[in-house]
Design a protein around this motif. Sequence first.
Motif, PDB file in Angstrom:
ATOM      1  N   PHE A   1      -9.024 -42.708  92.070  1.00  0.00           N
ATOM      2  CA  PHE A   1      -9.814 -43.871  91.706  1.00  0.00           C
ATOM      3  C   PHE A   1     -10.355 -43.714  90.287  1.00  0.00           C
ATOM      4  N   GLY A   2     -10.866 -42.517  89.975  1.00  0.00           N
ATOM      5  CA  GLY A   2     -11.329 -42.247  88.622  1.00  0.00           C
ATOM      6  C   GLY A   2     -10.202 -42.308  87.622  1.00  0.00           C
ATOM      7  N   LEU A   3      -9.029 -41.796  88.004  1.00  0.00           N
ATOM      8  CA  LEU A   3      -7.874 -41.823  87.119  1.00  0.00           C
ATOM      9  C   LEU A   3      -7.463 -43.252  86.793  1.00  0.00           C
ATOM     10  N   THR A   4      -7.498 -44.113  87.797  1.00  0.00           N
ATOM     11  CA  THR A   4      -7.132 -45.517  87.593  1.00  0.00           C
ATOM     12  C   THR A   4      -8.012 -46.158  86.527  1.00  0.00           C
ATOM     13  N   ASN A   5      -9.314 -45.932  86.600  1.00  0.00           N
ATOM     14  CA  ASN A   5     -10.226 -46.525  85.624  1.00  0.00           C
ATOM     15  C   ASN A   5     -10.080 -45.887  84.252  1.00  0.00           C
ATOM     16  N   GLY A   6      -9.819 -44.585  84.212  1.00  0.00           N
ATOM     17  CA  GLY A   6      -9.577 -43.933  82.936  1.00  0.00           C
ATOM     18  C   GLY A   6      -8.337 -44.481  82.248  1.00  0.00           C
ATOM     19  N   VAL A   7      -7.268 -44.679  83.005  1.00  0.00           N
ATOM     20  CA  VAL A   7      -6.035 -45.242  82.450  1.00  0.00           C
ATOM     21  C   VAL A   7      -6.281 -46.664  81.967  1.00  0.00           C
ATOM     22  N   ALA A   8      -7.031 -47.441  82.744  1.00  0.00           N
ATOM     23  CA  ALA A   8      -7.335 -48.817  82.353  1.00  0.00           C
ATOM     24  C   ALA A   8      -8.031 -48.859  80.997  1.00  0.00           C
ATOM     25  N   SER A   9      -9.027 -47.997  80.809  1.00  0.00           N
ATOM     26  CA  SER A   9      -9.775 -47.953  79.555  1.00  0.00           C
ATOM     27  C   SER A   9      -8.894 -47.537  78.383  1.00  0.00           C
ATOM     28  N   ILE A  10      -8.108 -46.496  78.580  1.00  0.00           N
ATOM     29  CA  ILE A  10      -7.268 -45.970  77.498  1.00  0.00           C
ATOM     30  C   ILE A  10      -6.209 -46.984  77.082  1.00  0.00           C
ATOM     31  N   VAL A  11      -5.525 -47.571  78.052  1.00  0.00           N
ATOM     32  CA  VAL A  11      -4.470 -48.532  77.736  1.00  0.00           C
ATOM     33  C   VAL A  11      -5.052 -49.752  77.023  1.00  0.00           C
ATOM     34  N   TYR A  12      -6.155 -50.252  77.535  1.00  0.00           N
ATOM     35  CA  TYR A  12      -6.801 -51.405  76.903  1.00  0.00           C
ATOM     36  C   TYR A  12      -7.152 -51.082  75.458  1.00  0.00           C
ATOM     37  N   ALA A  13      -7.754 -49.926  75.218  1.00  0.00           N
ATOM     38  CA  ALA A  13      -8.171 -49.554  73.861  1.00  0.00           C
ATOM     39  C   ALA A  13      -6.980 -49.410  72.930  1.00  0.00           C
ATOM     40  N   ILE A  14      -5.906 -48.806  73.412  1.00  0.00           N
ATOM     41  CA  ILE A  14      -4.719 -48.625  72.564  1.00  0.00           C
ATOM     42  C   ILE A  14      -4.208 -49.975  72.065  1.00  0.00           C
ATOM     43  N   PHE A  15      -4.111 -50.928  72.963  1.00  0.00           N
ATOM     44  CA  PHE A  15      -3.570 -52.228  72.579  1.00  0.00           C
ATOM     45  C   PHE A  15      -4.560 -53.036  71.734  1.00  0.00           C
ATOM     46  N   VAL A  16      -5.850 -52.925  72.034  1.00  0.00           N
ATOM     47  CA  VAL A  16      -6.841 -53.631  71.218  1.00  0.00           C
ATOM     48  C   VAL A  16      -6.842 -53.086  69.799  1.00  0.00           C
ATOM     49  N   ILE A  17      -6.855 -51.769  69.666  1.00  0.00           N
ATOM     50  CA  ILE A  17      -6.868 -51.164  68.330  1.00  0.00           C
ATOM     51  C   ILE A  17      -5.576 -51.500  67.585  1.00  0.00           C
ATOM     52  N   ALA A  18      -4.447 -51.469  68.300  1.00  0.00           N
ATOM     53  CA  ALA A  18      -3.173 -51.833  67.663  1.00  0.00           C
ATOM     54  C   ALA A  18      -3.200 -53.281  67.187  1.00  0.00           C
ATOM     55  N   SER A  19      -3.808 -54.150  67.992  1.00  0.00           N
ATOM     56  CA  SER A  19      -3.868 -55.561  67.571  1.00  0.00           C
ATOM     57  C   SER A  19      -4.763 -55.731  66.358  1.00  0.00           C
TER      58      SER A  19
END
Length: 284
Positions: free
Chosen positions: A262-280
């Motif tokens: 459950f913790g891993l799921t939220n960690g992945v969500a945060s990291i993936v979101y940040a990668i794409f936001v920063i890339a944009s």
Amino acid sequence: MANLKDYFSLVKFAHTAFALPFALIGYTLGVQAAGFNPWVLVGVLACMVFARNAAMGFNRLVDRKFDAKNPRTATREIPAGKITVRAATWFVVLNALAFMGVAALFNPLTGMLSPVVLVVLLGYSYTKRFTALCHLVLGLGLAIAPSAAYIAVTGTLVMTPVWLSVLVLTWVAGFDIIYALQDTGFDRDEKLHSIPAALGVRGALAVSLLLHVLSVVMVVVVGARLGHTLLYWVGAAVFLALLVYQHVVVRPNNLSKIGAMFGLTNGVASIVYAIFVIASLLTA
């Protein structure tokens, strides 16, 4: 005698993945407004580490007696005797001082606000003793990250990092309520306050869902402010899909999916979101 691994475990260092990616989004927004300074980036990363160490170390200190009684937490470092109370106290004090010291180097505003940040981060540890809204206080503690990073770069604050902070608050509070379902019976027995202890499983899941609906709204608001780039919405789609996943797999009659994954799921969500936001942001 405690080793480095024990301290990493004490502060659940892997859980830095919840707030750090959002801090980096706030930092990137700040760079676009005020320019790049590598030392500010180093300082932001250092503050994130020191603040988390102080907050988690303090939480483990003040909750050590409860942790010792709870079978789920009895093996944590302090109740298990791997780290002494004295050593943990020094760990918290040194990290808190380091956080304020680095924060003071950015600009006068970060220096003035750093003690306030510590009050929120450390104060959370006492909230379960008197309010079921403790989950929102935890969310607030992590929500400081994107706005604080922006202030560190620019010395000012605008609305986009604030909306990011609201997103973090609702997202973290929502999944913390789900995580707290594991301790519903223990919290009631020990007269500790939480949404699950107050409202039961179904009520807690309903509140968590409401908070995550607000998170969806914040994702849309941030996307609108950033210009609706395709990269942003790809990251947003993954983030939102993982939010939905949590509410699909955790049911009132089946809490077995709550745990490390459950913790891993939220960690992945945060990291993936940040990668794409920063890339944009960097390609806009």
